[in-house]
Scaffold this active site. Structure first.
Site, PDB file in Angstrom:
ATOM      1  CG  PHE A 124      -3.302 -27.549  17.909  1.00  0.00           C
ATOM      2  CD1 PHE A 124      -3.707 -28.846  17.632  1.00  0.00           C
ATOM      3  CD2 PHE A 124      -2.188 -27.048  17.236  1.00  0.00           C
ATOM      4  CE1 PHE A 124      -3.025 -29.627  16.713  1.00  0.00           C
ATOM      5  CE2 PHE A 124      -1.496 -27.823  16.320  1.00  0.00           C
ATOM      6  CZ  PHE A 124      -1.920 -29.122  16.060  1.00  0.00           C
ATOM      7  CB  SER A 127       4.565 -24.309  18.258  1.00  0.00           C
ATOM      8  OG  SER A 127       4.094 -24.293  16.938  1.00  0.00           O
ATOM      9  CB  THR A 159      -3.958 -19.453  19.944  1.00  0.00           C
ATOM     10  OG1 THR A 159      -2.879 -19.076  19.090  1.00  0.00           O
ATOM     11  CG2 THR A 159      -5.096 -18.465  19.789  1.00  0.00           C
ATOM     12  NE  ARG A 269      -7.614  13.371   3.646  1.00  0.00           N
ATOM     13  CZ  ARG A 269      -7.265  14.336   4.479  1.00  0.00           C
ATOM     14  NH1 ARG A 269      -8.194  14.955   5.203  1.00  0.00           N
ATOM     15  NH2 ARG A 269      -6.008  14.698   4.600  1.00  0.00           N
ATOM     16  CD  GLN A 338       1.175   4.658   0.936  1.00  0.00           C
ATOM     17  OE1 GLN A 338       1.668   4.116   1.919  1.00  0.00           O
ATOM     18  NE2 GLN A 338       1.723   5.707   0.348  1.00  0.00           N
ATOM     19  CD  GLU A 365      -3.724 -23.126  12.433  1.00  0.00           C
ATOM     20  OE1 GLU A 365      -4.081 -23.936  11.562  1.00  0.00           O
ATOM     21  OE2 GLU A 365      -4.517 -22.511  13.153  1.00  0.00           O
TER      22      GLU A 365
END
Length: 388
Positions: A124, A127, A159, A269, A338, A365
């Site tokens: 497409f 842009s 893309t 963990r 995190q 987009e």
């Protein structure tokens, strides 16, 4: 409103989910991310084994004749495996939409069967270097000369450009009419004057090729005009409204992957002699991630259902879904890093890639800010219509 998936829809989801588990484990995703290269053989295998390039293409043109729900289910599963690789499939879903929205029956018969067969992809091209969010600011033009259209200009952030064998290209055919003077063209990769330009070296989605595409006196036949002249901007808006649930569901897939990895890690963990999943601070982070994922999934599939129903409220809800789910992906990926702590910041573990990949969803987009502009416009319009 909640609506249960059909048996066929679940079969499509599971087909893609099993393919991802087998063919796109973290090691494979990381390999192509580090190579910064489109995985041609893997994408071709995806197209041939899954046969899902034609999910939304009508049966009379060689496709499955299904809708946005099925497309979203496939994209969500692929995005859970690797967003970059998922775009190797999804970019054609975007590129083909202008054809589905605007092309004549004869054009669809000519172009769609090969796409549905998975023989090649379509990128497409909207842009430009100086016109991203400001679509009307584009400068690409197409001029009719005899029985040819001559296209000049450049498209940016395209893309799949290294893999695509055709492009749906938007250009002014009557600049004096503004957006009412934009047309859409189906341009084969082999067209004289078309060049795939430099490859972008991106932060994330590195398994997806992103290039500039340049048109220098690019010649195409008069039948390359998709649908009617000067209706290209209408086709572009219809395309973006229909495709935003697909971007939103990429966010759902990335966010779900982040939650999956974080939850498993929290169970394994140990710190201070106990599993970190027993810490309330970690539990609350996981809970917040789950709330965001489920909310994003519901609003995204609502938008997909509105798309399938051709509901006039689609533009508003596709913008809501795209804005919410893309930001959800960024936040969930960040929270996963995190929870992983220092390990999350390394390539040995999968969440740092999710963090890098997720950011693009808030940009391409239509940025989150553009989505909010559109949502606000609908809210104000609705308020005006309810005024006594």
């Amino acid at each position: 409103m909640y609506s249960q998936f059909t048996e066929q829809q679940l079969e499509i989801r599971d087909l893609v989910r099993n393919f991802v588990k087998k063919e796109i484990p973290h090691e494979v995703a990381l390999h192509w991310d580090e190579k910064n290269q489109h995985p041609t053989e893997l994408i071709n295998k995806m197209r041939s084994e899954l046969g899902i390039n034609g999910l939304v293409i009508p049966e009379e043109y060689g496709g499955w004749g299904l809708g946005a729900i099925e497309q979203c289910l496939a994209i969500e599963e692929l995005s859970r495996g690797c967003l970059g690789i998922a775009l190797g499939f999804a970019y054609t879903g975007l590129g083909v939409l202008p054809i589905l929205k605007g092309a004549t029956h004869e054009q669809k018969l000519k172009w769609l069967p090969e796409i549905a067969d998975g023989k090649f992809g379509v990128s497409f091209c909207l842009s430009e270097p100086g016109a991203g969010s400001d679509v009307p600011g584009m400068t690409t033009r197409a001029e009719k000369k005899g029985d040819k259209w001559i296209i000049n200009g450049a498209k940016q952030w395209i893309t799949g450009a290294s893999d695509a064998q055709a492009f749906t290209v938007f250009a002014y055919t009557d600049k004096n009419r503004g957006t009412r003077g934009v047309s859409c063209f189906y341009v084969p990769r082999s067209a004289k004057g078309l060049t795939v330009g430099k490859k972008e070296d991106k932060l994330g989605i590195r398994a997806s090729s992103t290039h500039q595409v340049i048109f220098e006196d690019c010649e195409v036949g008069e039948d390359a005009l998709v649908g009617k002249e000067n209706l290209g901007f209408v086709y572009a808006l219809q395309t973006l409204n229909a495709s935003r649930p697909f971007v939103a569901v990429m966010g759902v897939g990335v966010a779900q992957a982040a939650l999956d990895h974080a939850a498993r890690y929290a169970r394994e963990r140990e710190q201070f002699g106990v599993k970190i999943g027993t810490f309330q601070a970690v539990q609350h982070m996981l809970a917040d991630m789950s709330i965001k994922v489920e909310t994003a999934r519901e609003i995204t599939y609502k938008a997909a259902r509105l798309s399938d129903a051709n509901d006039p409220n689609l533009p508003k809800y596709s913008a809501i879904a795209k804005a919410y789910a893309s930001e959800c992906a960024v936040q969930c990926a960040t929270d996963a890093v995190q929870i992983f702590g220092g390990y999350g910041y390394t390539k040995e573990y999968p969440v740092e890639k999710l963090m890098r990949d997720s950011k693009i969803l808030t940009i391409f987009e239509g940025t989150t800010q553009i989505q909010k502009n559109e949502i606000a416009a609908y809210v104000i319009k609705e308020a005006a219509s309810k005024k006594d």
